[in-house]
Write a protein that holds these residues in place. Structure first.
Motif, PDB file in Angstrom:
ATOM      1  N   THR A 267       0.873  -1.517  -0.584  1.00  0.00           N
ATOM      2  CA  THR A 267      -0.160   0.267  -0.366  1.00  0.00           C
ATOM      3  C   THR A 267       0.643   1.220  -0.226  1.00  0.00           C
ATOM      4  O   THR A 267       0.649   2.010  -0.485  1.00  0.00           O
ATOM      5  CB  THR A 267      -0.808   0.020   1.070  1.00  0.00           C
ATOM      6  OG1 THR A 267      -2.390  -1.393   1.467  1.00  0.00           O
ATOM      7  CG2 THR A 267      -1.776   1.170   1.290  1.00  0.00           C
ATOM      8  N   ARG A 270       2.671   1.438  -3.641  1.00  0.00           N
ATOM      9  CA  ARG A 270       1.247   2.553  -4.322  1.00  0.00           C
ATOM     10  C   ARG A 270       1.098   4.089  -4.137  1.00  0.00           C
ATOM     11  O   ARG A 270       1.009   4.565  -4.864  1.00  0.00           O
ATOM     12  CB  ARG A 270      -0.192   1.626  -4.007  1.00  0.00           C
ATOM     13  CG  ARG A 270       0.328   0.666  -4.891  1.00  0.00           C
ATOM     14  CD  ARG A 270      -1.256  -0.179  -5.082  1.00  0.00           C
ATOM     15  NE  ARG A 270      -1.978  -0.575  -3.731  1.00  0.00           N
ATOM     16  CZ  ARG A 270      -2.641  -1.438  -3.010  1.00  0.00           C
ATOM     17  NH1 ARG A 270      -1.598  -2.184  -3.144  1.00  0.00           N
ATOM     18  NH2 ARG A 270      -2.936  -1.460  -2.270  1.00  0.00           N
ATOM     19  N   GLU A 271       0.780   4.385  -2.740  1.00  0.00           N
ATOM     20  CA  GLU A 271       0.889   5.876  -2.380  1.00  0.00           C
ATOM     21  C   GLU A 271       2.437   6.874  -2.953  1.00  0.00           C
ATOM     22  O   GLU A 271       1.769   8.213  -3.534  1.00  0.00           O
ATOM     23  CB  GLU A 271       0.682   5.911  -1.430  1.00  0.00           C
ATOM     24  CG  GLU A 271      -0.378   5.080  -0.586  1.00  0.00           C
ATOM     25  CD  GLU A 271      -1.447   4.768   1.481  1.00  0.00           C
ATOM     26  OE1 GLU A 271      -0.074   5.343   2.031  1.00  0.00           O
ATOM     27  OE2 GLU A 271      -2.099   4.404   1.079  1.00  0.00           O
ATOM     28  N   ARG A 274       2.225   7.110  -6.444  1.00  0.00           N
ATOM     29  CA  ARG A 274       1.433   7.856  -6.927  1.00  0.00           C
ATOM     30  C   ARG A 274       2.033   9.264  -6.427  1.00  0.00           C
ATOM     31  O   ARG A 274       1.545  10.347  -7.544  1.00  0.00           O
ATOM     32  CB  ARG A 274      -0.002   7.466  -6.204  1.00  0.00           C
ATOM     33  CG  ARG A 274      -1.486   8.492  -6.813  1.00  0.00           C
ATOM     34  CD  ARG A 274      -2.204   7.740  -6.497  1.00  0.00           C
ATOM     35  NE  ARG A 274      -3.370   6.965  -6.038  1.00  0.00           N
ATOM     36  CZ  ARG A 274      -3.201   5.948  -5.738  1.00  0.00           C
ATOM     37  NH1 ARG A 274      -2.792   6.181  -3.922  1.00  0.00           N
ATOM     38  NH2 ARG A 274      -2.887   4.949  -5.799  1.00  0.00           N
ATOM     39  N   LEU A 294       3.634   0.924 -15.256  1.00  0.00           N
ATOM     40  CA  LEU A 294       3.159   0.737 -14.199  1.00  0.00           C
ATOM     41  C   LEU A 294       1.634   0.265 -13.084  1.00  0.00           C
ATOM     42  O   LEU A 294       1.811  -0.286 -12.702  1.00  0.00           O
ATOM     43  CB  LEU A 294       2.782   2.483 -13.973  1.00  0.00           C
ATOM     44  CG  LEU A 294       3.807   3.537 -13.052  1.00  0.00           C
ATOM     45  CD1 LEU A 294       3.239   4.794 -13.770  1.00  0.00           C
ATOM     46  CD2 LEU A 294       4.512   3.042 -12.357  1.00  0.00           C
ATOM     47  N   LYS A 295       1.157  -0.437 -14.887  1.00  0.00           N
ATOM     48  CA  LYS A 295      -0.043  -1.048 -14.528  1.00  0.00           C
ATOM     49  C   LYS A 295       0.464  -2.391 -14.125  1.00  0.00           C
ATOM     50  O   LYS A 295      -1.102  -3.262 -13.588  1.00  0.00           O
ATOM     51  CB  LYS A 295      -1.058  -0.923 -16.212  1.00  0.00           C
ATOM     52  CG  LYS A 295      -1.788   0.334 -15.571  1.00  0.00           C
ATOM     53  CD  LYS A 295      -2.413   0.578 -17.172  1.00  0.00           C
ATOM     54  CE  LYS A 295      -3.493   1.958 -17.084  1.00  0.00           C
ATOM     55  NZ  LYS A 295      -4.721   2.320 -17.393  1.00  0.00           N
ATOM     56  N   GLN A 298       1.307  -2.410 -10.914  1.00  0.00           N
ATOM     57  CA  GLN A 298       0.403  -2.518  -9.632  1.00  0.00           C
ATOM     58  C   GLN A 298      -0.613  -3.817  -9.577  1.00  0.00           C
ATOM     59  O   GLN A 298      -1.303  -3.899  -9.260  1.00  0.00           O
ATOM     60  CB  GLN A 298      -0.564  -1.441 -10.030  1.00  0.00           C
ATOM     61  CG  GLN A 298      -2.266  -1.522  -9.429  1.00  0.00           C
ATOM     62  CD  GLN A 298      -2.910   0.128  -9.477  1.00  0.00           C
ATOM     63  OE1 GLN A 298      -2.994   0.087 -11.236  1.00  0.00           O
ATOM     64  NE2 GLN A 298      -3.666   0.626  -9.202  1.00  0.00           N
ATOM     65  N   ASP A 302      -1.183  -5.552  -6.483  1.00  0.00           N
ATOM     66  CA  ASP A 302      -2.477  -5.898  -5.600  1.00  0.00           C
ATOM     67  C   ASP A 302      -2.502  -7.060  -5.110  1.00  0.00           C
ATOM     68  O   ASP A 302      -2.586  -8.324  -5.471  1.00  0.00           O
ATOM     69  CB  ASP A 302      -3.256  -6.131  -7.303  1.00  0.00           C
ATOM     70  CG  ASP A 302      -4.495  -5.071  -6.446  1.00  0.00           C
ATOM     71  OD1 ASP A 302      -5.131  -5.185  -5.657  1.00  0.00           O
ATOM     72  OD2 ASP A 302      -5.538  -4.689  -7.382  1.00  0.00           O
TER      73      ASP A 302
END
Length: 373
Positions: A267, A270-271, A274, A294-295, A298, A302
């Motif tokens: 988490t 990811r933050e 971003r 990036l996808k 993710q 995930d």
């Protein structure tokens, strides 16, 4: 939790167990995101696989419109249960007064042979307590375990770790059973013919660790040649996501801490990404250029894609979905449930547990091992 008994299905209820179908018993009221996310996850799984049928447990007036909206009416039998287990309910309270709840009914369908596997997003402690009460432990199992998938560098993308929270304690016999059960899971859930088992420790040297870890090391090592797995010995925390091992064996306290730490780290990453890519105009442009990569990142980290902790060592398969799971997470848990049911996982697991008991007895009666046991 009301004390009314679950309402039996009406005579004209659909029969989800058509020939060739695998039936998943689903707790429709568990989880933070409510029945909507659960039914959406069911629909996602149903769209991908026509061989899945469902028994859905919960408040019929709430669930019926959701089931109809997603076109599941002919593949889903709704069991009306007025009670709901909250995340704050104590396991002892649910065991005494929870017979009217969707969670209890979900497990009962597996116990009665109506469903092949149970899935719930609800209270983990309560779910384990009800599962142990209604399904009972397999013969020879002292402590059941919860197994979870962990993103890794292995070709399949995941490693398996157990126990991650069913019981905070585990002695050498428990750890041997975890190794046998983990090997069976890896074969039937991950498709590995010769899974590599590692025992989590503070170092890889054989002289390190608590006494029960050293004893477990000898037991698992002795069981490996005829257990259809490769024992790589002690592994460290850094090996959990590595390609050195396929299954990591540990006690529930250590495993749960590692699991929550990993989820929190994912988490945080990811933050931070971003924030970094949204900091300036140039960084936003860089984010657009790197969007595809990036996808992919993710998706790899995930937690929804690996949602579903499996309760091992019970007379029935139970999959615990994360409490905060959305439709994607619920669908992932159902996918895992379906795969395990299709492979006859629980029957094969029972055979592995029996094999582990035989190895333990043989090891204990060997005079050469008296000092280490």
């Amino acid at each position: 939790m009301p004390q009314n008994a679950p309402t039996p299905p009406p005579d004209d209820a659909p029969d989800p167990k058509a020939p060739g179908r695998t039936i998943i018993s689903v707790d429709g009221m568990g989880g933070d995101q409510g029945p909507k996310a659960v039914v959406e996850g069911m629909a996602m799984s149903a769209d991908k696989n026509p061989d899945i049928g469902f028994i859905l447990h919960g408040v019929r007036d709430v669930l019926q419109p959701l089931v109809a909206r997603h076109g599941l009416s002919d593949r889903c039998d709704i069991r009306d249960t007025p009670g709901v287990v909250s995340m704050e309910d104590k396991p002892s309270q649910v065991m005494r007064h929870g017979k009217d709840t969707s969670m209890w009914s979900t497990i009962e369908a597996v116990r009665n042979g109506e469903a092949d596997v149970a899935v719930s997003c609800g209270n983990t402690g309560a779910l384990m307590a009800v599962s142990m009460l209604r399904l009972r432990k397999m013969e020879g199992v002292n402590r059941p375990a919860i197994a979870c998938l962990w993103p890794s560098r292995n070709p399949g993308g995941f490693n398996l770790m157990l126990d991650v929270g069913a019981d905070i304690r585990a002695d050498q016999d428990d750890l041997l059973q975890y190794a046998m059960m983990g090997a069976s899971f890896a074969r039937n859930g991950l498709g590995l013919t010769m899974p590599r088992i590692g025992l989590l420790n503070v170092g890889t040297e054989e002289h390190k660790g608590r006494a029960e870890l050293k004893a477990a090391h000898e037991l698992i090592s002795a069981a490996a040649p005829s257990g259809d797995f490769d024992f790589v010995g002690f592994v460290e925390g850094g090996d959990i996501p590595s390609d050195r091992v396929d299954v990591i064996v540990t006690d529930g306290f250590t495993g749960n801490v590692a699991l929550k730490t990993g989820e929190g780290t994912a988490t945080l990453i990811r933050e931070l990404l971003r924030e970094v890519f949204g900091h300036t105009i140039l960084s936003r442009v860089a984010a657009l250029l790197a969007l595809r990569s990036l996808k992919r990142l993710q998706k790899r980290i995930d937690p929804r894609q690996v949602n579903g902790g499996v309760f091992l060592g019970l007379n029935g398969t139970v999959v615990k979905s994360h409490g905060s799971a959305d439709a994607t997470g619920v669908s992932a848990a159902i996918k895992l449930s379906f795969k395990l049911a299709q492979n006859g996982f629980n029957r094969k697991l029972a055979a592995r547990v029996a094999q582990g008991m035989a190895h333990r007895q043989e090891f204990a009666t060997n005079p050469e091992n008296e000092e280490t046991t």
